[in-house]
Design a protein around this motif. Structure first.
Motif, PDB file in Angstrom:
ATOM      1  N   ASP A 103       4.403 -40.602 -26.828  1.00  0.00           N
ATOM      2  CA  ASP A 103       5.329 -39.321 -27.210  1.00  0.00           C
ATOM      3  C   ASP A 103       4.473 -38.705 -27.919  1.00  0.00           C
ATOM      4  OD1 ASP A 103       7.363 -39.718 -25.414  1.00  0.00           O
ATOM      5  OD2 ASP A 103       8.947 -40.402 -26.796  1.00  0.00           O
ATOM      6  N   GLY A 105       1.341 -38.558 -27.824  1.00  0.00           N
ATOM      7  CA  GLY A 105      -0.183 -38.453 -27.121  1.00  0.00           C
ATOM      8  C   GLY A 105      -1.083 -39.318 -27.380  1.00  0.00           C
ATOM      9  N   ALA A 108      -3.635 -39.962 -24.338  1.00  0.00           N
ATOM     10  CA  ALA A 108      -4.388 -38.800 -23.709  1.00  0.00           C
ATOM     11  C   ALA A 108      -5.900 -38.981 -24.113  1.00  0.00           C
ATOM     12  CB  ALA A 108      -4.081 -37.430 -24.730  1.00  0.00           C
ATOM     13  N   HIS A 142       3.297 -41.417 -19.348  1.00  0.00           N
ATOM     14  CA  HIS A 142       2.535 -40.332 -20.031  1.00  0.00           C
ATOM     15  C   HIS A 142       2.085 -39.093 -19.273  1.00  0.00           C
ATOM     16  CE1 HIS A 142      -0.789 -38.427 -22.382  1.00  0.00           C
ATOM     17  NE2 HIS A 142      -1.759 -38.470 -21.390  1.00  0.00           N
ATOM     18  N   ARG A 145       5.489 -37.156 -18.917  1.00  0.00           N
ATOM     19  CA  ARG A 145       6.027 -36.380 -20.066  1.00  0.00           C
ATOM     20  C   ARG A 145       5.211 -35.250 -20.279  1.00  0.00           C
ATOM     21  NH1 ARG A 145       3.466 -35.845 -24.726  1.00  0.00           N
ATOM     22  NH2 ARG A 145       4.537 -35.602 -26.430  1.00  0.00           N
ATOM     23  N   ARG A 146       3.778 -35.264 -20.195  1.00  0.00           N
ATOM     24  CA  ARG A 146       3.033 -33.822 -20.529  1.00  0.00           C
ATOM     25  C   ARG A 146       3.368 -32.820 -19.653  1.00  0.00           C
ATOM     26  NH1 ARG A 146      -3.458 -35.217 -20.650  1.00  0.00           N
ATOM     27  NH2 ARG A 146      -3.736 -35.958 -18.527  1.00  0.00           N
ATOM     28  N   ALA A 168       0.128 -29.068 -23.731  1.00  0.00           N
ATOM     29  CA  ALA A 168       0.665 -30.460 -22.950  1.00  0.00           C
ATOM     30  C   ALA A 168      -0.611 -31.467 -23.135  1.00  0.00           C
ATOM     31  CB  ALA A 168       0.915 -29.992 -21.398  1.00  0.00           C
ATOM     32  N   GLY A 169      -1.528 -31.258 -23.539  1.00  0.00           N
ATOM     33  CA  GLY A 169      -2.452 -32.471 -23.911  1.00  0.00           C
ATOM     34  C   GLY A 169      -3.621 -32.431 -23.023  1.00  0.00           C
ATOM     35  N   ALA A 285       3.937 -30.083 -29.250  1.00  0.00           N
ATOM     36  CA  ALA A 285       4.571 -31.574 -28.792  1.00  0.00           C
ATOM     37  C   ALA A 285       4.922 -31.880 -29.855  1.00  0.00           C
ATOM     38  CB  ALA A 285       3.591 -32.094 -27.713  1.00  0.00           C
TER      39      ALA A 285
END
Length: 510
Positions: A103, A105, A108, A142, A145-146, A168-169, A285
């Motif tokens: 959550d 990131g 990422a 992951h 989520r993003r 959003a990464g 985020a």
């Protein structure tokens, strides 16, 4: 469409899912998702669309599982708004701790092997646990989520698509467009056109507004009451309807406000309204995650009540306030300073001390960000050598605050989400002036840990017997074993019932 059979091990009973879907029961929002094979769409249990036939429906334990099976999120009920499955996403399980990192990131820029190492598991074992629990591997969780966060920003805000991708990464707009198109079979700009009637017009002077859903019941008034008595002038503003505060750095300050989302046509909008001003896209985020933790938006009241209501002392409290949540703090260091300043004094006195510290050592903003919001809370660096005695702290408390600041800066303690409760308490209790009560209090308010339990708390020891007597600490600990893994909620109910809560209620055993 055809899809692999969903993993039902961690789903509610299929009959319960069916009843919840047909009745659109908001208590099950986020606990499972409904996928419709004839349309290729997955929905929340509360979706207002006409209910599909049972023969066309599969149930999935997570949005990631539904997307891994090839389903796309519903544009009407918007699965990105679902609260998390609070029954097991929190606490000390390895999957729960890994999810907290995801959550934030973590995946990422880091490989799965590093995530597994952070929670002391092998990579294959962590992947297997995720598939068992969520129906999808960590990478899938992951990715979902993003993309769902991007979907919310595209739907609810006027942020440029480039900034949505960053929030959003995604490292590039090209990668974001490709991932979005592959997952949802439409380009981000097409979703933005679809949602253009709902999204506000672009205005940099206005705050960004996001909807944050929760699973009812939710006692927002009690949450505001708790925060209001501790609000620091200049940094926080709390009234009967909202909580506002500053955040950020001296170079890039911002402010936020949290209030109830206006009721919809049916009067059943189970969400809070988050307004953000001054937040960089890459921060969004993380800021949303902080607000969700602070206001305990992913809790599952039914799961909590199922355990705590077995105790005759807690049962009437749960009936009286079924929506009581854990009131978190915005920043771990801020909560730590408050806790130390409040040892053996009243809540009002602790607030006065912390307000002085904030006014003297916090960064004064050139102009108020919003009415009454004039300062940022001091950083650990600012309090290392600051005149804390002049603010009213005793010499012993001054040493404790400075010790906390040093320990945070050199990494001996922290608020990393991969810690277990025991690890957190042990590391903090090793600091001079920090004992078990303060460490557990920090776990409760800074981490939002659902099982944090300051057993030495004087109010708790008096509140549980309910006959004027006082329980011994060990006796209370033994009684509370039956409350796991929700002891933190028992604490909040008992404090509320006693009409007194710490700082200020702990015996000075530290």
């Amino acid at each position: 469409m055809s899809s692999p059979a969903p993993n039902t091990r961690h789903l509610p009973d299929p009959q319960i899912c069916e009843r919840a879907r047909l009745s659109r029961d908001p208590r099950f929002d986020g606990l499972f998702f409904t996928a419709v094979r004839s349309t290729g769409i997955y929905c929340r249990p509360v979706c207002p669309a006409p209910a599909p036939k049972r023969a066309n429906v599969d149930y999935y334990p997570s949005a990631a599982a539904a997307e891994a099976a090839g389903f796309r999120p519903c544009l009407r009920c918007r699965p990105e708004l679902s609260p998390g499955d609070g029954a097991w996403r929190r606490g000390d399980e390895a999957v729960a701790r890994a999810l907290k990192l995801i959550d934030q990131g973590f995946l990422a820029e880091r490989p799965l092997a590093e995530l597994a190492a952070r929670v002391h598991l092998g990579e294959r074992q962590l992947r297997r646990l995720f598939v068992q629990r969520l129906g999808a591997a960590p990478a899938g969780v992951h990715g979902t989520r993003r993309l769902l966060f991007a979907k919310q920003l595209l739907t609810e805000t006027s942020l440029p698509i480039t900034e949505v991708a960053l929030a959003a990464g995604f490292g590039s707009l090209r990668r974001f467009n490709a991932a979005f198109q592959e997952a949802y079979r439409m380009a981000p700009r097409d979703l933005r056109r679809h949602a253009s009637d709902d999204a506000p017009a672009a205005d940099p002077a206005q705050p960004l507004v996001l909807r944050l859903a929760y699973r009812p019941p939710y006692d927002f008034a009690s949450m505001l009451d708790f925060l209001r008595t501790r609000a620091l002038p200049g940094i926080e503003q709390v009234d009967a309807r909202s909580y506002a505060r500053t955040f950020g750095t001296a170079e890039a300050p911002g402010w936020l406000r949290v209030s109830a989302w206006p009721a919809g046509r049916d009067g059943r909008t189970h969400a809070l309204k988050l307004e953000l001003q001054g937040a960089a896209p890459a921060q969004l985020a993380a800021l949303v995650g902080r607000v969700r933790r602070m206001f305990d938006l992913d809790a599952d009241p039914d799961a909590i009540a199922a355990v705590l209501s077995a105790d005759p002392r807690l049962r009437p409290l749960l009936r009286k306030r079924p929506g009581l949540r854990l009131p978190g703090g915005w920043d771990g260091f801020e909560v730590a300073v408050r806790a130390v300043a409040g040892q053996q004094v009243s809540v009002a006195a602790a607030r006065t001390l912390c307000a002085r510290i904030a006014q003297r050592h916090g960064h004064a903003l050139p102009a108020p960000l919003a009415p009454g919001l004039t300062h940022l809370f001091p950083t650990p660096e600012a309090l290392l050598d600051g005149d804390l005695e002049g603010a009213g702290l005793t010499p012993v408390r001054v040493l404790t605050v400075r010790g906390i600041a040093r320990a945070l800066l050199d990494g001996r303690v922290g608020f990393a989400p991969e810690q277990t409760l025991a690890q957190f308490v042990d590391s903090w209790s090793a600091l001079p002036g920090i004992g078990p009560w303060t460490a557990q209090y920090l776990a409760l308010r800074a981490l939002g840990h659902p099982d944090a339990f300051p057993a030495g708390d004087l109010v708790l020891r008096k509140a549980v017997p309910d006959d004027g007597s006082r329980m011994a600490t060990r006796e209370l600990e033994a009684r509370a074993e039956a409350w796991r893994p929700w002891r933190g909620y028992a604490v909040i109910h008992l404090w509320r019932d006693a009409a007194a809560s710490p700082p200020g209620s702990a015996e000075d055993t530290e």
